[in-house]
Design a protein around this motif. Structure first.
Motif, mmCIF file in Angstrom:
data_model
loop_
_atom_site.group_PDB
_atom_site.id
_atom_site.type_symbol
_atom_site.label_atom_id
_atom_site.label_comp_id
_atom_site.label_asym_id
_atom_site.label_seq_id
_atom_site.Cartn_x
_atom_site.Cartn_y
_atom_site.Cartn_z
ATOM 1 N N ASP A 204 0.818 -1.209 0.000
ATOM 2 C CA ASP A 204 0.000 0.000 0.000
ATOM 3 C C ASP A 204 0.856 1.264 0.000
ATOM 4 O OD1 ASP A 204 -2.383 -1.438 0.018
ATOM 5 O OD2 ASP A 204 -2.346 -1.634 2.200
ATOM 6 N N ARG A 205 2.079 1.162 -0.487
ATOM 7 C CA ARG A 205 3.002 2.289 -0.399
ATOM 8 C C ARG A 205 3.275 2.929 -1.748
ATOM 9 N NH1 ARG A 205 7.900 1.209 3.797
ATOM 10 N NH2 ARG A 205 6.673 1.218 5.687
ATOM 11 N N GLY B 29 -0.393 -1.904 -4.075
ATOM 12 C CA GLY B 29 -1.541 -1.977 -3.175
ATOM 13 C C GLY B 29 -2.486 -0.810 -3.379
ATOM 14 N N ALA B 30 -2.920 -0.203 -2.258
ATOM 15 C CA ALA B 30 -3.865 0.915 -2.320
ATOM 16 C C ALA B 30 -3.267 2.102 -3.074
ATOM 17 C CB ALA B 30 -4.261 1.331 -0.903
ATOM 18 N N THR C 214 -3.729 1.486 -6.782
ATOM 19 C CA THR C 214 -5.120 1.740 -7.181
ATOM 20 C C THR C 214 -5.349 3.236 -7.369
ATOM 21 O OG1 THR C 214 -5.880 -0.228 -5.998
ATOM 22 C CG2 THR C 214 -7.540 1.451 -6.509
ATOM 23 N N TYR D 245 3.830 -1.203 9.777
ATOM 24 C CA TYR D 245 4.173 -2.008 8.609
ATOM 25 C C TYR D 245 5.060 -3.146 9.068
ATOM 26 C CZ TYR D 245 6.284 -3.490 4.211
ATOM 27 O OH TYR D 245 6.724 -4.234 3.148
#
Length: 200
Positions: free
Chosen positions: A1-2, A57-58, A61, A106
């Protein structure tokens, strides 16, 4: 998500995307213009007027929904607290603050080789900690590392890169060669871009 950012000082041979084991998107920005968007592809070189964003990840997106070739992309960065800083080393998560465990933001899960740095309450002692994962040591989770650091009486501590990057070498006084203080997790030392050193 990084979302990672790299400039011309980064060696593309040490490409983070190779170790993610997951999908990622690379955004190439030259003179504040998005010139390329690559999917799961390595950047071969980064010129002086260019930086690269690697998102997974996010973050991937978000980048795929909002960033397009031709967009103007400006990055505003500040360092807090603002002061003259000679050097800085990033950590993945704080482990202790004022002697208490902090939430782990994390973690690569499992019992692994770990590296951490911290200091005592009176700020008299600096601790450089390596946890070995080898035939004689099972490694640690970050929660176990937190417990160990609390037991040793540290005030503040941060987790650094671990696994194959965990290395500690020493040179005893009166000698001229360095020796491994721990066995590297994968048997050989990994090339890393920075480290911490203490000289007497």
């Amino acid at each position: 998500d990084r979302l990672h950012m790299y400039d011309s000082k980064w060696n593309p041979a040490n490409w983070v995307g190779d170790s993610l084991g997951a999908s990622y998107t690379t955004v190439v920005v030259q003179n504040e213009k998005v010139t390329q968007i690559l999917r799961n592809q390595k950047v071969q070189q980064i010129p002086n007027d260019t930086y690269v964003l690697l998102a997974h990840g996010a973050a991937e997106t978000w980048v795929n929904q909002h960033v397009h070739v031709g967009d103007t992309l400006r990055i505003n960065m500040t360092v807090y607290p603002q002061r003259d800083i000679f050097a800085a080393v990033d950590g993945s998560t704080m482990l202790l603050r004022n002697g208490q465990k902090t939430p782990i933001s994390y973690e690569i899960k499992g019992n692994l080789a770990r590296t951490a740095v911290g200091y005592s309450f009176d700020k008299r002692y600096l601790y450089l900690i390596t946890v070995e994962k080898s035939g004689s040591s099972a490694g640690m989770t970050l929660a176990q590392l937190q417990d160990f650091l609390m037991f040793k009486g540290l005030c503040d501590a941060v987790n650094l890169d671990g696994g194959g990057s965990t290395t500690m070498v020493s040179r005893n006084l009166g000698t001229f060669t360095y020796k491994n203080a721990v066995t590297p997790q994968y048997g050989t030392q990994r090339a890393v871009p920075n480290g911490l050193a203490v000289f007497s």
